[in-house]
Design a protein around this motif. Sequence first.
Motif, PDB file in Angstrom:
ATOM      1  N   GLU A   1      37.803  57.913  -1.284  1.00 28.17           N
ATOM      2  CA  GLU A   1      37.186  58.526  -0.106  1.00 28.17           C
ATOM      3  C   GLU A   1      38.025  59.691   0.429  1.00 28.17           C
ATOM      4  OE1 GLU A   1      35.869  55.661   2.835  1.00 28.17           O
ATOM      5  OE2 GLU A   1      34.925  54.422   1.302  1.00 28.17           O
ATOM      6  N   ALA A   2      39.338  59.648   0.155  1.00 27.33           N
ATOM      7  CA  ALA A   2      40.199  60.746   0.603  1.00 27.33           C
ATOM      8  C   ALA A   2      39.837  62.036  -0.125  1.00 27.33           C
ATOM      9  CB  ALA A   2      41.659  60.401   0.358  1.00 27.33           C
ATOM     10  N   LYS A   3      39.264  61.901  -1.325  1.00 26.40           N
ATOM     11  CA  LYS A   3      38.937  63.097  -2.117  1.00 26.40           C
ATOM     12  C   LYS A   3      37.483  63.534  -1.944  1.00 26.40           C
ATOM     13  CE  LYS A   3      42.675  62.939  -5.051  1.00 26.40           C
ATOM     14  NZ  LYS A   3      43.353  63.880  -5.875  1.00 26.40           N
ATOM     15  N   CYS A   4      36.669  62.708  -1.297  1.00 28.62           N
ATOM     16  CA  CYS A   4      35.224  62.995  -1.202  1.00 28.62           C
ATOM     17  C   CYS A   4      34.975  64.292  -0.438  1.00 28.62           C
ATOM     18  CB  CYS A   4      34.514  61.823  -0.517  1.00 28.62           C
ATOM     19  SG  CYS A   4      32.790  62.166  -0.158  1.00 28.62           S
ATOM     20  N   ILE A   5      34.154  65.131  -1.031  1.00 28.60           N
ATOM     21  CA  ILE A   5      33.860  66.454  -0.480  1.00 28.60           C
ATOM     22  C   ILE A   5      33.211  66.375   0.906  1.00 28.60           C
ATOM     23  CG2 ILE A   5      31.559  66.648  -1.554  1.00 28.60           C
ATOM     24  CD1 ILE A   5      33.924  69.455  -1.940  1.00 28.60           C
ATOM     25  N   ARG A   6      32.509  65.278   1.181  1.00 25.97           N
ATOM     26  CA  ARG A   6      31.813  65.144   2.458  1.00 25.97           C
ATOM     27  C   ARG A   6      32.784  65.043   3.630  1.00 25.97           C
ATOM     28  NH1 ARG A   6      26.259  63.912   3.555  1.00 25.97           N
ATOM     29  NH2 ARG A   6      27.195  65.118   5.214  1.00 25.97           N
ATOM     30  N   ALA A   7      34.050  64.729   3.312  1.00 29.56           N
ATOM     31  CA  ALA A   7      35.040  64.604   4.380  1.00 29.56           C
ATOM     32  C   ALA A   7      35.385  65.976   4.970  1.00 29.56           C
ATOM     33  CB  ALA A   7      36.295  63.922   3.858  1.00 29.56           C
TER      34      ALA A   7
ATOM     35  N   GLU B   1      38.447  61.171  -9.406  1.00 35.07           N
ATOM     36  CA  GLU B   1      39.888  61.428  -9.646  1.00 35.07           C
ATOM     37  C   GLU B   1      40.746  60.511  -8.783  1.00 35.07           C
ATOM     38  OE1 GLU B   1      40.641  65.489  -8.571  1.00 35.07           O
ATOM     39  OE2 GLU B   1      38.980  66.156  -9.836  1.00 35.07           O
ATOM     40  N   GLY B   2      40.226  60.118  -7.630  1.00 38.85           N
ATOM     41  CA  GLY B   2      40.993  59.273  -6.709  1.00 38.85           C
ATOM     42  C   GLY B   2      40.913  57.796  -7.014  1.00 38.85           C
ATOM     43  N   CYS B   3      40.191  57.425  -8.087  1.00 37.17           N
ATOM     44  CA  CYS B   3      40.033  55.995  -8.406  1.00 37.17           C
ATOM     45  C   CYS B   3      40.907  55.628  -9.601  1.00 37.17           C
ATOM     46  CB  CYS B   3      38.568  55.698  -8.716  1.00 37.17           C
ATOM     47  SG  CYS B   3      38.319  53.999  -9.278  1.00 37.17           S
ATOM     48  N   PRO B   4      41.925  54.768  -9.401  1.00 30.00           N
ATOM     49  CA  PRO B   4      42.842  54.446 -10.502  1.00 30.00           C
ATOM     50  C   PRO B   4      42.185  53.742 -11.693  1.00 30.00           C
ATOM     51  CG  PRO B   4      43.802  53.819  -8.397  1.00 30.00           C
ATOM     52  CD  PRO B   4      42.374  54.195  -8.139  1.00 30.00           C
ATOM     53  N   VAL B   5      40.945  53.217 -11.519  1.00 29.31           N
ATOM     54  CA  VAL B   5      40.293  52.600 -12.688  1.00 29.31           C
ATOM     55  C   VAL B   5      39.094  53.414 -13.165  1.00 29.31           C
ATOM     56  CG1 VAL B   5      41.120  50.262 -12.177  1.00 29.31           C
ATOM     57  CG2 VAL B   5      38.909  50.986 -11.292  1.00 29.31           C
TER      58      VAL B   5
ATOM     59  N   CYS C   1      37.430  44.783  -4.779  1.00 30.18           N
ATOM     60  CA  CYS C   1      37.853  46.158  -4.473  1.00 30.18           C
ATOM     61  C   CYS C   1      37.032  46.738  -3.327  1.00 30.18           C
ATOM     62  CB  CYS C   1      37.701  47.044  -5.703  1.00 30.18           C
ATOM     63  SG  CYS C   1      38.905  46.625  -6.955  1.00 30.18           S
ATOM     64  N   GLY C   2      35.735  46.432  -3.300  1.00 30.42           N
ATOM     65  CA  GLY C   2      34.880  46.953  -2.227  1.00 30.42           C
ATOM     66  C   GLY C   2      35.358  46.483  -0.854  1.00 30.42           C
ATOM     67  N   ARG C   3      36.101  45.393  -0.829  1.00 28.74           N
ATOM     68  CA  ARG C   3      36.580  44.853   0.450  1.00 28.74           C
ATOM     69  C   ARG C   3      38.010  45.268   0.786  1.00 28.74           C
ATOM     70  NH1 ARG C   3      32.563  41.530  -1.144  1.00 28.74           N
ATOM     71  NH2 ARG C   3      31.470  40.360   0.478  1.00 28.74           N
ATOM     72  N   VAL C   4      38.911  45.238  -0.201  1.00 27.29           N
ATOM     73  CA  VAL C   4      40.325  45.410   0.180  1.00 27.29           C
ATOM     74  C   VAL C   4      40.996  46.696  -0.306  1.00 27.29           C
ATOM     75  CG1 VAL C   4      40.656  42.904   0.323  1.00 27.29           C
ATOM     76  CG2 VAL C   4      41.321  44.096  -1.777  1.00 27.29           C
ATOM     77  N   CYS C   5      40.294  47.489  -1.136  1.00 24.00           N
ATOM     78  CA  CYS C   5      40.939  48.718  -1.616  1.00 24.00           C
ATOM     79  C   CYS C   5      41.164  49.696  -0.466  1.00 24.00           C
ATOM     80  CB  CYS C   5      40.016  49.420  -2.609  1.00 24.00           C
ATOM     81  SG  CYS C   5      40.459  49.085  -4.276  1.00 24.00           S
ATOM     82  N   PRO C   6      42.288  50.401  -0.482  1.00 23.93           N
ATOM     83  CA  PRO C   6      42.497  51.430   0.552  1.00 23.93           C
ATOM     84  C   PRO C   6      41.720  52.705   0.188  1.00 23.93           C
ATOM     85  CG  PRO C   6      44.431  51.245  -0.869  1.00 23.93           C
ATOM     86  CD  PRO C   6      43.417  50.263  -1.404  1.00 23.93           C
ATOM     87  N   GLN C   7      40.388  52.625   0.268  1.00 18.23           N
ATOM     88  CA  GLN C   7      39.554  53.783  -0.144  1.00 18.23           C
ATOM     89  C   GLN C   7      39.935  55.040   0.638  1.00 18.23           C
ATOM     90  OE1 GLN C   7      37.633  50.975   1.104  1.00 18.23           O
ATOM     91  NE2 GLN C   7      37.068  50.040  -0.828  1.00 18.23           N
ATOM     92  N   GLU C   8      40.356  54.836   1.894  1.00 16.55           N
ATOM     93  CA  GLU C   8      40.647  55.999   2.741  1.00 16.55           C
ATOM     94  C   GLU C   8      41.765  56.869   2.166  1.00 16.55           C
ATOM     95  OE1 GLU C   8      40.868  52.851   3.539  1.00 16.55           O
ATOM     96  OE2 GLU C   8      42.901  52.400   4.201  1.00 16.55           O
ATOM     97  N   SER C   9      42.630  56.279   1.317  1.00 15.78           N
ATOM     98  CA  SER C   9      43.685  57.115   0.736  1.00 15.78           C
ATOM     99  C   SER C   9      43.446  57.316  -0.766  1.00 15.78           C
ATOM    100  CB  SER C   9      45.060  56.493   0.992  1.00 15.78           C
ATOM    101  OG  SER C   9      45.077  55.170   0.520  1.00 15.78           O
ATOM    102  N   GLN C  10      42.286  56.859  -1.283  1.00 14.02           N
ATOM    103  CA  GLN C  10      42.010  57.042  -2.716  1.00 14.02           C
ATOM    104  C   GLN C  10      40.690  57.810  -2.870  1.00 14.02           C
ATOM    105  OE1 GLN C  10      43.238  54.065  -5.256  1.00 14.02           O
ATOM    106  NE2 GLN C  10      45.103  53.971  -4.156  1.00 14.02           N
TER     107      GLN C  10
END
Length: 466
Positions: free
Chosen positions: A100-106, A52-56, A89-98
């Motif tokens: 990875e922000a939604k990942c249950i492991r957090a 859900e947190g991934c725009p693509v 994307c693996g290098r520059v995407c702001p995963q922390e706010s997309q």
Amino acid sequence: MPRKRPNKVDMPVQPPHERKKNFDEVALGYTEKQAMEEALRCLNCKNARCVEGCPVGVPIPEFITKIAEGKPEEAYKTIFKQNTLPAICGRVCPQESQCEAKCIRANKGEPVAIGRLERFAADFAGDKELTGAVAKKRVGRVAVVGSGPAGLTCAGELARMGYSVTIFEALHAPGGVLLYGIPEFRLPRSLVEKEIRKIKDMGVEIVTNVIVGRSITIPELFEDGYQAVFVASGAGLPKFMEIPGENLNGVYSANEFLTRVNLMKAYDFPNNPTPIYVGKNAVVVGGGNVAMDAARTAKRLGAKNTCIIYRRGMEEMPARREEIDHAQQEGIEFKTLTHPIEIMGEDGWVKAVKCVEMELGKPDASGRRRPIEKPGSEFTVKADTVIIAIGQSPNPLIRQTTQGLKAHKWGGLVVDEDTMGTSMEGVYAGGDVVTGAATVIMAMGAGKKAAKAIDEYLQSKGQRLN
Ligand SMILES: Cc1cc2nc3c(=O)[nH]c(=O)nc-3n(C[C@H](O)[C@H](O)[C@H](O)COP(=O)(O)OP(=O)(O)OC[C@H]3O[C@@H](n4cnc5c(N)ncnc54)[C@H](O)[C@@H]3O)c2cc1C
Ligand code: SF4
């Protein structure tokens, strides 16, 4: 079953004392063993909130499972179906706010390192012919303006559907900000070229040195037989502070500074013809990724003291946390709650920046606390290079030369958010030209949405030539 480790597997990086003297990539990426170990942290959730947190819409658990099973090429193919620029994307995407922000492991410990795993799969695939099946039949013609992430994604998606797509790019090389903005030490140029080659392999034609609005207009593209146009011309117009001294020698917009260094290889003068001057004391104004990139570039070009001036606090900085940490490790000084009010000079050259201290008031329209000047708090910072990185807006050329194309007062094109359709029939737009300076993945999401809408539009018009 063994307990899963709570934190991400560390990714090796170049040590700060070495990397601040070179332009080689800072983060070195996972080995296969590290990637498998990290992939095993994923719970393969049925209701995968990360997606859900991934725009693509990358099918994250599926590709991570393939890495855990030791099948990185399969993982790459899975990603590529939804994301044509995974190494980027693996290098520059702001995963922390997309994602990875939604990942249950957090909930307990750190989220799964989705970005690092995406990067690993893309790097593993490298040059291999893994672009997947592309429709052979060409069913209609679409023009794309601009070859940044929005344009490349829209073009790739349309090519997959069978359209004949031409990208028109103003500069002599494709890639947009990926090429001329983000520095080599975060995103190597060879890698951007490789991902663009894969899009070309899908049948997309890229014509460089064509400025739409000058060399050819949008109505002329329709006259030439294009049935739809996607405008993805970005936000390349730098903003200035409008304070005294901005026209002194030694003052750059971040845009000019980074373009000279990244695209025109100013770091290699006189072997390359573009010079750049970086003195002993470099001051960068701003708190976003662009400011971090400019400061770290100035440091690498020999500035002894490099400082970032930002009017809010560390907490409010819009740059990615990882980039802020890397900048600090490289010895960049941060002067927060500080605002420049004048650039002072001598014999036409910058000598210092006069600043005032700030404090934070109530939140403003952006939701961040509003900075307020502290009266009588003026002080000066020594500077012989000043780089202004306070934002960019869309270049007005296209809207000025295309009658009927509606734009907001601040310059962004007006679109229907569901389809990315503009006020002109058959013309779509997305990326920074619509949102103002944003992110790679947001631009890609808009490109995908527009491709879907263009296909539906051409089918509804009976213009899809089967
Ligand atoms: C220094 C810097 C660092 C950044 N770091 C990050 C980051 O870490 N993570 C992240 O997600 N985002 C980052 N961003 C933002 C991100 O790069 C942009 O949001 C994204 O590139 C926007 O994509 P786009 O396709 O809309 O436009 P762009 O990438 O700007 O591409 C637009 C293209 O259109 C071309 N063009 C313009 N006008 C015309 C015309 N009239 N005719 C033909 N071609 C034209 C331009 O030459 C350019 O190639 C950064 C931006 C900068 C400047
Ligand atoms: S939410 Fe986290 S743990 Fe669950 S599938 Fe996504 S990445 Fe894996």
